[in-house]
Design a protein around this motif. Structure first.
Motif, short mmCIF file in Angstrom:
data_model
loop_
_atom_site.label_atom_id
_atom_site.label_comp_id
_atom_site.label_asym_id
_atom_site.label_seq_id
_atom_site.Cartn_x
_atom_site.Cartn_y
_atom_site.Cartn_z
N LEU A 17 0.65 -1.53 0.56
CA LEU A 17 0.34 -0.08 -0.10
C LEU A 17 0.74 1.44 0.14
N SER A 18 2.06 1.07 0.62
CA SER A 18 2.81 2.59 1.24
C SER A 18 3.24 3.22 -0.28
N PRO A 19 3.54 2.50 -0.76
CA PRO A 19 4.16 2.78 -2.07
C PRO A 19 3.13 3.35 -3.35
N ILE A 20 1.85 3.25 -3.38
CA ILE A 20 0.82 3.62 -3.68
C ILE A 20 0.61 4.34 -3.57
N VAL A 21 0.39 4.90 -1.93
CA VAL A 21 -0.06 6.25 -1.88
C VAL A 21 0.81 7.44 -1.66
N VAL A 22 2.12 7.14 -1.70
CA VAL A 22 3.54 8.18 -2.04
C VAL A 22 3.29 8.99 -2.96
N VAL A 23 2.72 8.02 -4.02
CA VAL A 23 3.10 7.90 -5.49
C VAL A 23 1.76 9.06 -5.36
N HIS A 120 -4.44 -9.25 5.49
CA HIS A 120 -3.15 -8.18 4.41
C HIS A 120 -3.57 -7.78 3.73
N THR A 121 -4.26 -8.50 2.25
CA THR A 121 -5.02 -8.86 1.18
C THR A 121 -6.39 -7.10 1.83
N PRO A 122 -7.52 -7.76 2.42
CA PRO A 122 -8.39 -6.93 3.24
C PRO A 122 -7.71 -5.79 3.99
N ALA A 123 -6.46 -5.76 4.25
CA ALA A 123 -5.97 -4.96 4.53
C ALA A 123 -5.66 -3.08 3.16
N VAL A 124 -5.48 -3.76 2.23
CA VAL A 124 -4.79 -3.15 0.62
C VAL A 124 -6.08 -2.98 0.49
N ALA A 125 -7.59 -3.56 0.64
CA ALA A 125 -8.20 -3.18 0.29
C ALA A 125 -8.57 -2.46 0.73
N ALA A 126 -8.65 -1.95 1.66
CA ALA A 126 -9.52 -1.03 2.68
C ALA A 126 -8.17 0.50 2.06
N GLY A 127 -7.46 -0.03 2.65
CA GLY A 127 -6.84 1.77 2.39
C GLY A 127 -6.48 1.90 0.86
N LEU A 128 -7.14 1.03 -0.55
CA LEU A 128 -7.09 1.67 -1.74
C LEU A 128 -8.62 2.15 -1.71
N THR A 129 -9.23 1.17 -1.02
CA THR A 129 -11.02 2.15 -1.01
C THR A 129 -10.62 3.66 -0.34
N MET A 130 -10.30 3.90 -0.12
CA MET A 130 -10.43 5.62 1.01
C MET A 130 -9.63 6.13 -0.66
N LEU A 131 -8.76 5.98 -1.25
CA LEU A 131 -7.68 6.34 -2.69
C LEU A 131 -9.03 6.39 -3.98
N VAL A 132 -10.12 6.51 -3.79
CA VAL A 132 -11.02 6.65 -4.77
C VAL A 132 -11.74 7.53 -5.19
#
Length: 447
Positions: A17-23, A120-132
């Motif tokens: 998740l962190s590289p996606i958030v940073v980018v 781990h996968t649900p955690a990534v899904a939650a973080g990415l959902t915030m970014l929609v």
């Protein structure tokens, strides 16, 4: 060697998740400062000017009328002190801090999802959902907005209570409520979660933590003679002169905010329903928070994209629970393979989630550029739906400079009514207050 070991020991969800958030945040930073800087929106200009005004002797709720709780003013006052009185530096500090807070909120939501699901996968899904919702990483660059701090403190309170730190959880939840009224949802949930995990003592500890923060705020404003106007403006005024929009208009605004990401809403609803029906003793707070904040965005306050941020965090947690259930369902339909095959399959699932929600994130940027702005759309609806004469004054009737002029020229307005939101204008009309009142020191006298 120590740094390499530390990087390798990071959880898989954080490494993904962190590289996606940073980018995304860096890309937003580059684009904003390339094309928008130093343009300043009205709300950030107001919060940041009020912080500077406090250092010049101004008192919120007396010299400045506003419906927002006091924590954002305290934050901007500290930033104003650090800026040395330079408003451009204050703008830069406010943008940097709010962006950091927003990015940290995304990571915290993912961490909460990991603590809830242990996957781990649900955690990534939650973080990415915030970014929609692109405004989460675009609007912080404009400066301080109350909702970003309410989101950060609220999610941080969940992290504390899930790590069995109820006193800190209660204190931080109080900061969320002190940033924006809807943050009070976190305070109520924290007390229930603390009781669930540690019984009566845990609940009392959470209440004590919140009570300490609330007590400090009350004492400070009582000493400044601003306690009554603070209660009037932050509690009574929103109830009396709040948003007049209908639930249908709020639904339309929610769809504008989420754009193509709206397809995740039924996914989240399923997650809430599963938590409520199958695991209510442990995860009750996820559907409870989602339902309460759904009521907020549908009936109480939905004037723009930032008003949906707290609800978005519960949408993200609902998506995480659904992803967890899908993984469990697929696991029961396949035979157990060797450990290395399990690891490969887990990584593949994680990247599938990244790809699917990643498409929604990228399409959200296109939607954000091409669709009408939610706030301006609601303002147009409001003006068209308001019968002529029902509100006898408008913000244009006030003889005050624009908020941007007040900010950049460091003005100390002669009237307490200079922000002039529609809530403020309705309040003035309903109470027979005056646009040119020098102070807002209590309940206005009716003529």
């Amino acid at each position: 060697m120590a740094l390499r070991t530390s990087l390798r020991s990071r959880p898989a969800w954080l490494s993904t998740l962190s590289p996606i958030v940073v980018v995304l945040f860096i890309a937003g930073f580059v684009l904003y400062y390339r094309f928008e800087w130093p343009s300043l929106a009205t709300d950030p200009a107001f919060f940041q000017h009020t912080g500077w005004y406090v250092l010049q002797g101004g008192v919120p709720y007396i010299d400045v009328w506003d419906v927002n709780p006091p924590v954002p003013f305290a934050i901007t006052a500290v930033l104003a002190a650090l800026s040395g009185g330079d408003m451009l530096v204050l703008y830069g500090l406010s943008s940097a801090l709010t962006s950091l807070v927003a990015a940290a909120s995304v990571v915290l939501v993912a961490w909460i999802a990991y603590l809830v699901t242990d996957e781990h996968t649900p955690a990534v899904a939650a973080g990415l959902t915030m970014l929609v919702v692109p405004e989460l990483y675009i609007l912080p660059l404009q400066g301080v907005r109350a909702q970003f701090y309410a989101l950060f403190f609220g999610i941080a309170s969940f992290a504390f209570v899930l790590r069995d730190r109820p006193f800190l959880a209660g204190a931080v939840a109080a900061l969320s409520a002190g940033s924006w009224q809807s943050g009070a949802v976190f305070a109520f949930l924290i007390v229930g979660m603390a009781y669930q995990r540690r019984g009566r003592n845990g609940a009392l500890s959470a209440v004590a933590g919140g009570g300490v923060v609330t007590g400090i705020v009350v004492l400070v404003f009582a000493a400044a003679g601003a306690l009554v106007p603070m209660v009037v403006q932050t509690v009574l005024a929103p109830l009396v002169a709040g948003s007049p929009h209908s639930w249908a208009e709020h639904i339309y605004t929610i769809l504008l905010v989420f754009g193509y990401g709206s397809v995740l809403l039924p996914v989240a609803f399923y997650g809430w329903a599963h938590a409520a029906v199958r695991d209510p003793r442990v995860r009750w707070w996820v559907p409870a928070g989602g339902a309460i904040l759904a009521f907020q965005v549908l009936y109480i306050d939905m004037d723009g994209s930032t008003d949906a941020l707290l609800w978005l965090s519960f949408v993200a947690l609902g998506v995480a629970i659904t992803v967890e259930r899908v993984i469990a369902w697929r696991t029961t339909r396949t035979e157990m393979d060797r450990a290395d095959h399990d690891a490969t399959r887990t990584a593949r699932r994680r990247w599938i989630v990244v790809a699917v929600i990643g498409v929604l994130i990228l399409s959200g940027l296109a939607w954000n550029i091409g669709s009408p702005a939610p706030k301006s759309t609601l303002q147009t609806m409001e003006q068209e739906a308001t019968p002529e004469g029902s509100v006898p004054i408008t913000p244009d009737d006030a003889d005050v400079p624009s908020m941007q002029t007040i900010y950049w020229e460091q003005l100390k307005p002669d009237t307490c009514h200079y922000r002039l939101s529609w809530n403020e204008v309705r309040w003035i009309s309903m109470t027979d207050d005056r646009l040119d009142a020098q102070t807002c020191d209590g309940w206005p006298d009716r003529s």
